[in-house]
Write a protein that holds these residues in place. Structure first.
Motif, PDB file in Angstrom:
ATOM      1  N   SER A   1       0.836  -1.214   0.000  1.00 25.01           N
ATOM      2  CA  SER A   1       0.000   0.000   0.000  1.00 25.01           C
ATOM      3  C   SER A   1       0.865   1.257   0.000  1.00 25.01           C
ATOM      4  O   SER A   1       0.363   2.367  -0.254  1.00 25.01           O
ATOM      5  N   GLN A   2       2.165   1.091   0.282  1.00 24.67           N
ATOM      6  CA  GLN A   2       3.097   2.213   0.307  1.00 24.67           C
ATOM      7  C   GLN A   2       4.041   2.196  -0.896  1.00 24.67           C
ATOM      8  O   GLN A   2       5.051   2.892  -0.901  1.00 24.67           O
ATOM      9  N   ILE A   3       3.710   1.402  -1.903  1.00 21.73           N
ATOM     10  CA  ILE A   3       4.581   1.259  -3.072  1.00 21.73           C
ATOM     11  C   ILE A   3       3.845   1.719  -4.324  1.00 21.73           C
ATOM     12  O   ILE A   3       2.712   1.314  -4.588  1.00 21.73           O
ATOM     13  N   LYS A   4       4.514   2.582  -5.094  1.00 16.29           N
ATOM     14  CA  LYS A   4       3.965   3.091  -6.349  1.00 16.29           C
ATOM     15  C   LYS A   4       4.909   2.747  -7.500  1.00 16.29           C
ATOM     16  O   LYS A   4       6.134   2.783  -7.339  1.00 16.29           O
ATOM     17  N   VAL A   5       4.339   2.454  -8.657  1.00 14.38           N
ATOM     18  CA  VAL A   5       5.146   2.241  -9.858  1.00 14.38           C
ATOM     19  C   VAL A   5       4.523   2.994 -11.021  1.00 14.38           C
ATOM     20  O   VAL A   5       3.322   3.273 -11.030  1.00 14.38           O
TER      21      VAL A   5
ATOM     22  N   VAL B   1       1.957   1.732 -20.408  1.00  8.54           N
ATOM     23  CA  VAL B   1       0.898   1.729 -19.401  1.00  8.54           C
ATOM     24  C   VAL B   1       0.376   0.317 -19.140  1.00  8.54           C
ATOM     25  O   VAL B   1       0.134  -0.066 -17.988  1.00  8.54           O
ATOM     26  N   GLU B   2       0.203  -0.461 -20.187  1.00  6.99           N
ATOM     27  CA  GLU B   2      -0.307  -1.820 -20.009  1.00  6.99           C
ATOM     28  C   GLU B   2       0.642  -2.653 -19.154  1.00  6.99           C
ATOM     29  O   GLU B   2       0.212  -3.418 -18.280  1.00  6.99           O
ATOM     30  N   MET B   3       1.949  -2.513 -19.399  1.00  8.61           N
ATOM     31  CA  MET B   3       2.936  -3.252 -18.614  1.00  8.61           C
ATOM     32  C   MET B   3       2.887  -2.818 -17.155  1.00  8.61           C
ATOM     33  O   MET B   3       2.916  -3.650 -16.236  1.00  8.61           O
ATOM     34  N   GLY B   4       2.818  -1.507 -16.934  1.00 14.67           N
ATOM     35  CA  GLY B   4       2.781  -0.993 -15.573  1.00 14.67           C
ATOM     36  C   GLY B   4       1.544  -1.445 -14.818  1.00 14.67           C
ATOM     37  O   GLY B   4       1.623  -1.838 -13.652  1.00 14.67           O
ATOM     38  N   LYS B   5       0.398  -1.413 -15.485  1.00 11.51           N
ATOM     39  CA  LYS B   5      -0.844  -1.839 -14.837  1.00 11.51           C
ATOM     40  C   LYS B   5      -0.821  -3.337 -14.550  1.00 11.51           C
ATOM     41  O   LYS B   5      -1.330  -3.787 -13.512  1.00 11.51           O
ATOM     42  N   ALA B   6      -0.228  -4.109 -15.457  1.00 16.14           N
ATOM     43  CA  ALA B   6      -0.128  -5.549 -15.246  1.00 16.14           C
ATOM     44  C   ALA B   6       0.756  -5.845 -14.036  1.00 16.14           C
ATOM     45  O   ALA B   6       0.455  -6.730 -13.226  1.00 16.14           O
ATOM     46  N   PHE B   7       1.842  -5.087 -13.902  1.00 14.57           N
ATOM     47  CA  PHE B   7       2.727  -5.257 -12.745  1.00 14.57           C
ATOM     48  C   PHE B   7       1.984  -4.939 -11.459  1.00 14.57           C
ATOM     49  O   PHE B   7       2.083  -5.669 -10.465  1.00 14.57           O
ATOM     50  N   ALA B   8       1.235  -3.845 -11.470  1.00 16.86           N
ATOM     51  CA  ALA B   8       0.483  -3.439 -10.282  1.00 16.86           C
ATOM     52  C   ALA B   8      -0.560  -4.484  -9.908  1.00 16.86           C
ATOM     53  O   ALA B   8      -0.736  -4.817  -8.731  1.00 16.86           O
ATOM     54  N   ALA B   9      -1.246  -5.029 -10.917  1.00 19.42           N
ATOM     55  CA  ALA B   9      -2.262  -6.049 -10.652  1.00 19.42           C
ATOM     56  C   ALA B   9      -1.633  -7.311 -10.073  1.00 19.42           C
ATOM     57  O   ALA B   9      -2.210  -7.962  -9.196  1.00 19.42           O
ATOM     58  N   GLU B  10      -0.434  -7.634 -10.549  1.00 17.81           N
ATOM     59  CA  GLU B  10       0.270  -8.832 -10.079  1.00 17.81           C
ATOM     60  C   GLU B  10       0.749  -8.689  -8.642  1.00 17.81           C
ATOM     61  O   GLU B  10       0.678  -9.637  -7.845  1.00 17.81           O
ATOM     62  N   THR B  11       1.255  -7.505  -8.290  1.00 19.17           N
ATOM     63  CA  THR B  11       1.926  -7.333  -6.998  1.00 19.17           C
ATOM     64  C   THR B  11       1.080  -6.663  -5.932  1.00 19.17           C
ATOM     65  O   THR B  11       1.371  -6.786  -4.740  1.00 19.17           O
ATOM     66  N   GLY B  12       0.079  -5.911  -6.348  1.00 20.83           N
ATOM     67  CA  GLY B  12      -0.718  -5.149  -5.395  1.00 20.83           C
ATOM     68  C   GLY B  12      -0.238  -3.729  -5.201  1.00 20.83           C
ATOM     69  O   GLY B  12      -0.851  -2.950  -4.464  1.00 20.83           O
ATOM     70  N   ALA B  13       0.881  -3.374  -5.851  1.00 16.80           N
ATOM     71  CA  ALA B  13       1.366  -1.994  -5.796  1.00 16.80           C
ATOM     72  C   ALA B  13       0.410  -1.084  -6.563  1.00 16.80           C
ATOM     73  O   ALA B  13      -0.387  -1.543  -7.382  1.00 16.80           O
ATOM     74  N   ALA B  14       0.512   0.213  -6.315  1.00 16.95           N
ATOM     75  CA  ALA B  14      -0.327   1.181  -7.022  1.00 16.95           C
ATOM     76  C   ALA B  14       0.358   1.610  -8.312  1.00 16.95           C
ATOM     77  O   ALA B  14       1.559   1.877  -8.315  1.00 16.95           O
ATOM     78  N   PHE B  15      -0.396   1.662  -9.399  1.00 17.74           N
ATOM     79  CA  PHE B  15       0.137   2.188 -10.659  1.00 17.74           C
ATOM     80  C   PHE B  15      -0.294   3.634 -10.815  1.00 17.74           C
ATOM     81  O   PHE B  15      -1.463   3.974 -10.616  1.00 17.74           O
ATOM     82  N   VAL B  16       0.671   4.510 -11.148  1.00 22.74           N
ATOM     83  CA  VAL B  16       0.361   5.911 -11.440  1.00 22.74           C
ATOM     84  C   VAL B  16       0.862   6.211 -12.845  1.00 22.74           C
ATOM     85  O   VAL B  16       1.862   5.647 -13.296  1.00 22.74           O
ATOM     86  N   GLU B  17       0.176   7.079 -13.548  1.00 21.93           N
ATOM     87  CA  GLU B  17       0.469   7.263 -14.971  1.00 21.93           C
ATOM     88  C   GLU B  17       1.605   8.235 -15.239  1.00 21.93           C
ATOM     89  O   GLU B  17       2.226   8.193 -16.300  1.00 21.93           O
ATOM     90  N   ASN B  18       1.905   9.119 -14.291  1.00 20.52           N
ATOM     91  CA  ASN B  18       2.947  10.124 -14.513  1.00 20.52           C
ATOM     92  C   ASN B  18       4.161   9.873 -13.635  1.00 20.52           C
ATOM     93  O   ASN B  18       4.032   9.516 -12.459  1.00 20.52           O
ATOM     94  N   ASN B  19       5.343  10.090 -14.208  1.00 25.06           N
ATOM     95  CA  ASN B  19       6.579   9.903 -13.449  1.00 25.06           C
ATOM     96  C   ASN B  19       6.619  10.769 -12.190  1.00 25.06           C
ATOM     97  O   ASN B  19       7.136  10.362 -11.150  1.00 25.06           O
ATOM     98  N   THR B  20       6.059  11.952 -12.286  1.00 19.09           N
ATOM     99  CA  THR B  20       6.101  12.875 -11.147  1.00 19.09           C
ATOM    100  C   THR B  20       5.260  12.381  -9.966  1.00 19.09           C
ATOM    101  O   THR B  20       5.460  12.817  -8.835  1.00 19.09           O
ATOM    102  N   ASP B  21       4.345  11.445 -10.234  1.00 22.95           N
ATOM    103  CA  ASP B  21       3.456  10.967  -9.174  1.00 22.95           C
ATOM    104  C   ASP B  21       4.148  10.031  -8.184  1.00 22.95           C
ATOM    105  O   ASP B  21       3.564   9.700  -7.150  1.00 22.95           O
TER     106      ASP B  21
END
Length: 262
Positions: free
Chosen positions: A26-30, A35-55
């Motif tokens: 819950s304290q990890i962002k990627v 975008v598809e790769m990032g969202k797939a990683f988030a779904a796999e691990t439970g980390a949060a996916f954010v769309e902008n690098n600054t986030d």
């Protein structure tokens, strides 16, 4: 403690998968430009996916899992928004801390070089940093990276060597395993079994080096019986410049790492 990562490709993904298993997701962002790769990683691990690098820049530790040729573009977006309280950890091969600081003068950096073995929690990772990173921050960064395997601190002048030996080294070892397996098939062993025998032999041999503390030459001599099968194989390797080929491969990789940093 919040942990972020820009990039979820092969290396960034491997490191962050290990981190997600050890720390509160819950304290990890990627984030990732794919975008598809990032969202797939988030779904796999439970980390949060954010769309902008600054986030991810509100995190305490931010990993940069970005290829060297794309770092300039990433820093053009994030450089002015990095807090001096954030520790930025770069895994870009060949790119020195001085170069990173030229892109983001107010940021504080740890430079790291992991390897692909992070995928199974057996990475060999080197880290280096300047005195603007506190010992407490360095210790925490090392603890985070220890999620993926062994970590050692080295002077920055050794990072190109590290890149060549442990960063590129797995590819050389995979080639050796493939060659051992090909030889086993040539001698009559089924292919699947040959890979198992070759890989386990390399895995066990590496374990003996690390756990025994003995010189590899002493361990080699232990296997070489007088007039036996092993010494015949060793002689064949020497005849074909096996060790020199390995030395040349590592040297070439080191030189390429140096070139990437220029």
């Amino acid at each position: 403690m919040k942990i972020g990562c820009i990039g979820t490709g092969a290396m960034g993904g491997a490191i962050m998968r290990a981190v997600c298993k050890k720390y509160d997701v819950s304290q990890i962002k990627v984030t990732d430009k794919n975008v598809e790769m990032g969202k797939a990683f988030a779904a796999e691990t439970g980390a949060a996916f954010v769309e902008n690098n600054t986030d991810v820049l509100d995190c305490d530790y931010v990993f940069l899992a970005v290829k060297p040729q794309f770092l300039g573009d990433v820093f053009a977006e994030i450089a002015g928004k990095i807090s001096n309280k954030t520790v930025v950890i770069s895994m870009a091969a060949g790119v020195k801390i001085e170069k990173l600081e030229s892109w983001a003068p107010k940021a504080r950096f740890i430079r790291m070089m992991p390897n692909v073995c992070a995928q199974i929690g057996e990475a060999m990772t080197a880290v280096t940093y300047k005195d603007n990173i506190s010992e407490a921050e360095a210790k925490t960064a090392i603890e985070i990276l220890s999620s993926a395997g062994r970590v050692e601190v080295v002077p920055e002048k050794l990072m190109d060597c590290v890149t060549a030996v442990s960063g590129s080294g797995p590819a050389f070892v995979f080639m050796f395993i493939e060659a051992l397996a090909d030889a086993a098939v040539r001698c009559g062993m089924p292919r699947t079994q040959a890979y198992t025998y070759a890989a386990q032999t390399v895995y066990g041999s590496a374990g003996m080096v690390l756990e025994s503390g003995k010189h590899p030459a002493a361990l080699k001599d232990m296997v070489c019986s007088p007039a036996g099968t092993t010494i015949e194989g060793v002689a064949a390797l020497e005849k074909n410049n096996f060790r020199n080929a390995v030395i040349e491969a590592v040297t070439a990789a080191c030189e390429r790492s140096i070139a990437l940093g220029k």
